[in-house]
Motif scaffolding. Structure first.
Motif, short mmCIF file in Angstrom:
data_model
loop_
_atom_site.label_atom_id
_atom_site.label_comp_id
_atom_site.label_asym_id
_atom_site.label_seq_id
_atom_site.Cartn_x
_atom_site.Cartn_y
_atom_site.Cartn_z
N SER A 156 0.92 -0.97 -0.14
CA SER A 156 -0.06 -0.01 -0.05
C SER A 156 0.84 1.33 -0.22
CB SER A 156 -1.10 0.05 1.08
OG SER A 156 -0.48 0.50 2.37
N LEU A 157 0.60 2.18 -0.92
CA LEU A 157 1.55 3.48 -1.12
C LEU A 157 0.82 4.57 -0.44
CD1 LEU A 157 3.31 4.57 -4.45
CD2 LEU A 157 1.54 6.03 -2.89
N VAL A 158 1.58 4.91 0.41
CA VAL A 158 0.85 6.25 0.90
C VAL A 158 1.45 7.59 0.60
CG1 VAL A 158 0.88 7.41 3.22
CG2 VAL A 158 0.28 4.96 3.11
N GLU A 159 0.79 8.27 -0.01
CA GLU A 159 1.51 9.64 -0.84
C GLU A 159 1.63 10.57 0.59
OE1 GLU A 159 -0.78 10.47 -3.79
OE2 GLU A 159 0.38 12.16 -4.33
N ARG A 160 2.67 11.09 0.65
CA ARG A 160 3.32 12.30 1.46
C ARG A 160 3.69 13.19 0.56
NH1 ARG A 160 5.21 7.65 4.14
NH2 ARG A 160 3.63 6.86 5.47
N ASP A 161 5.08 13.93 0.72
CA ASP A 161 5.42 14.84 0.16
C ASP A 161 6.60 14.94 -0.69
OD1 ASP A 161 3.60 15.88 1.94
OD2 ASP A 161 5.13 16.43 3.48
N SER A 162 6.74 13.72 -1.49
CA SER A 162 7.95 13.66 -2.12
C SER A 162 7.72 13.24 -3.61
CB SER A 162 8.86 12.68 -1.49
OG SER A 162 8.50 11.32 -1.63
N CYS A 163 6.39 13.55 -3.85
CA CYS A 163 6.25 13.14 -5.52
C CYS A 163 5.44 14.53 -5.84
CB CYS A 163 5.26 11.91 -5.91
SG CYS A 163 6.32 10.54 -5.35
N SER A 164 5.92 14.64 -7.05
CA SER A 164 4.90 15.88 -7.74
C SER A 164 4.58 15.40 -9.11
CB SER A 164 5.46 17.31 -7.57
OG SER A 164 6.95 17.39 -8.37
N GLU A 165 3.78 16.44 -9.87
CA GLU A 165 3.45 16.13 -11.27
C GLU A 165 4.82 16.65 -11.97
OE1 GLU A 165 0.84 15.28 -12.92
OE2 GLU A 165 -0.35 14.61 -10.86
N ILE A 166 5.04 16.02 -12.79
CA ILE A 166 6.30 16.50 -13.67
C ILE A 166 6.14 17.93 -14.27
CG2 ILE A 166 5.71 15.64 -15.77
CD1 ILE A 166 8.76 14.63 -15.95
#
Lengths: 338, 338
Positions: free
Chosen positions: A323-333
């Motif tokens: 299960s992937l938990v979204e936090r603050d290290s991914c953004s739209e390119i």
DNA sequence: TTGAAAGCGTTACCAG
DNA sequence: CTGGTAACGCTTTCAA
């Protein structure tokens, strides 16, 4: 120390009755039970584990074979161990701790000498030498991991293949097309530790399916290892916009390196980490991560052991959904990177 | 599974002879021994642990009670456990792993049911409730830690008081006069974990003896905890030139904070850390540190257990000398700071 | 140098 | 619903 005979005398019953009061294996009148329990309490009687094991062929102990090197992954191993001990206790079992260093000899020793009713092993290798030995034991085993041929032996683990796919799917969904994998240390690959292989395979397959350009590299421990790993990744695939990190130790130095070289997370580089939740949230940037559910896996391993000991059916391969938990290290390119 | 009787028949001797061959407790002719050993090997005989325990009143198992929270100090605990298991195996003993969570009931359970010959406990508190219970057991205990009243129970640990003094002496030798202590988390103090108290006491005493101005503060985990701890230290004692850090978790965020606020290590702030060697050398600055010799302490605990089981004399308080290793985080104080 | 046999403390079968 | 009593597999004393 009082024995069951002392209790029997004190309660005015036979030893077998005391035994049955203890085990509940046959009906006992309320009155008798009360007398026996009073005698037990008064004398402070505790059944002798060895005598029990001898008479019943059950020890109520399970072996846990853990990789006790002062190596990688220490927190995860600790979480497994904690979960196993806690779960075992909830089934009235104890845990005998063995090191992986003892190898085949260790598992044979405790099994042959009837010290344990079952075994749980972690850190399995692809063609683990202990597996044939386990098959010969009269006690059942449960593996945390998924070696190549585990016919007839129950395995429990996170589905690392699916985890890799989930990481890439998430990044692809954010528009990323050029993605690097910071893998475990070469030593882990060399040992053919099964989770590393499964993750890598899943990563490569998902890359193809999702039409991504990816590059992968193991990563030596330490700042220097991370530096050289990143250099390799960058060299092999220009314009990386995202990283998948399957290496707990590397996370911190990696973030340092990115910071030092002026690559912001997540503006310039997105990151998905595979690591325990608390590691992900202890970083300077709260990392989007796929949890390594050590607690669940450990607990499930014990449950599987108990089913086996009860002669119930078990699934021989149980891979937990990531299960992937979204936090603050991914953004739209950003447009500039497309 | 073959029994000792099967072996005896196969070798044409009595069961007791087989037993004596195994235990070496009485002289056996070379020829008989050879026949017995051949039979053992051929039949694949392994003595039944429960039967052995019943007949001999020895289990060859020791309990290790570890704090298996997913709390602080994970690597150190792991090192203790590894050392204990390894050392125990070298004495032909196995280790039963208990969690501290089971408390008094846990130690009583395994002791009363004769599952173990001795116990090793770690993470002792100042007035640990388990100690009176341990005194009542027929099995001996060895503590890793030094609770207030441990009369009659062997204790092994690093001399944390001496460690604090060594840290201050080192810094004082480099000309530092205003020194702060970044302590363990308040939770550790609240539990009255013995090493925290002993370190603090040693620190305060040495401050006086060395004529230093010092200030101490616990430190919550995480970057925020470190920030607020440093703020407090700075507020309470202006012009700090050195820090003693007795908090593994805090090291990394502390270095980050110092870096972010433009205080260089060691030019502006010197640091002595109390932590395992590998933690000290895994930081961006190689830290001058006092090692927590988990391996030595764990090994010594097992050796003490073995002496006790052999009825030999032991020292009831064994505090290992701290050793400070100079690395790159301490410098002579610059003239401007005097 | 070896053997015989009495435990060690439970469990579980066989009776009642 | 309860009691009696063989095991269970080894160690250790007593004898030889």
């Amino acid at each position: 120390m009082p024995t069951i005979n002392d209790v029997a005398k004190a309660a005015g019953v036979s030893p077998s009755t005391v035994s049955y009061v203890l085990s509940g294996r046959r009906p006992i009148s309320a009155e008798t039970r009360a007398r026996v329990q009073a005698a037990i309490a008064e004398l402070g009687f505790h059944p002798h584990a060895g005598a029990r094991a001898l008479a019943s062929s059950k020890t109520n102990v399970i072996a846990l074979v853990a990789p006790l090197r002062v190596d990688v992954n220490v927190p995860v191993i600790m979480q497994f161990a904690t979960a196993v001990v806690t779960a075992a206790r909830s089934y009235n079992h104890d845990v005998l701790l063995l090191t992986k260093d003892e190898g085949t000899a260790g598992v044979e020793r405790v099994a042959h000498s009837t010290m344990v009713d079952a075994l749980i092993l972690m850190d399995l290798e692809r063609d683990d030498l202990r597996i044939p030995a386990l098959r010969r034991l009269k006690q059942p085993s449960v593996l945390i991991g998924l070696p190549a041929d585990h016919t007839g032996i129950a395995c429990v683990d996170l589905d690392f293949g699916a985890a890799a796919r989930a990481a890439l799917t998430h990044l692809a969904g954010h528009g990323h097309r050029r993605i690097g994998l910071v893998g475990p240390s070469p030593a882990v690959y060399k040992r053919q530790t099964t989770y590393a292989d499964r993750f890598l395979t899943g990563f490569l397959e998902a890359s193809v399916d999702l039409g991504l350009q990816t590059v992968t590299h193991p990563c030596e421990p330490g700042a220097e290892g991370v530096r050289s790993c990143m250099a390799d990744l960058d060299a092999e695939l220009a314009g990386l916009t995202a990283l998948v990190v399957h290496n707990e130790e590397a996370l911190r130095p990696l973030l340092d390196l990115l910071h030092a070289t002026g690559r912001r997370v997540p503006e310039d580089v997105s990151i998905v980490a595979i690591c325990p939740r608390d590691v992900a949230t202890a970083m300077p940037v709260n990392l989007t991560s796929i949890d390594i559910p050590a607690h669940d896996v450990g607990t499930l391993a014990v449950e599987t052991v108990m089913r086996l000991l009860d002669g119930r059916r078990v699934e021989y391969t149980r891979l937990l959904e990531p299960s992937l938990v979204e936090r603050d290290s991914c953004s739209e390119i950003s447009a500039s990177h497309r």
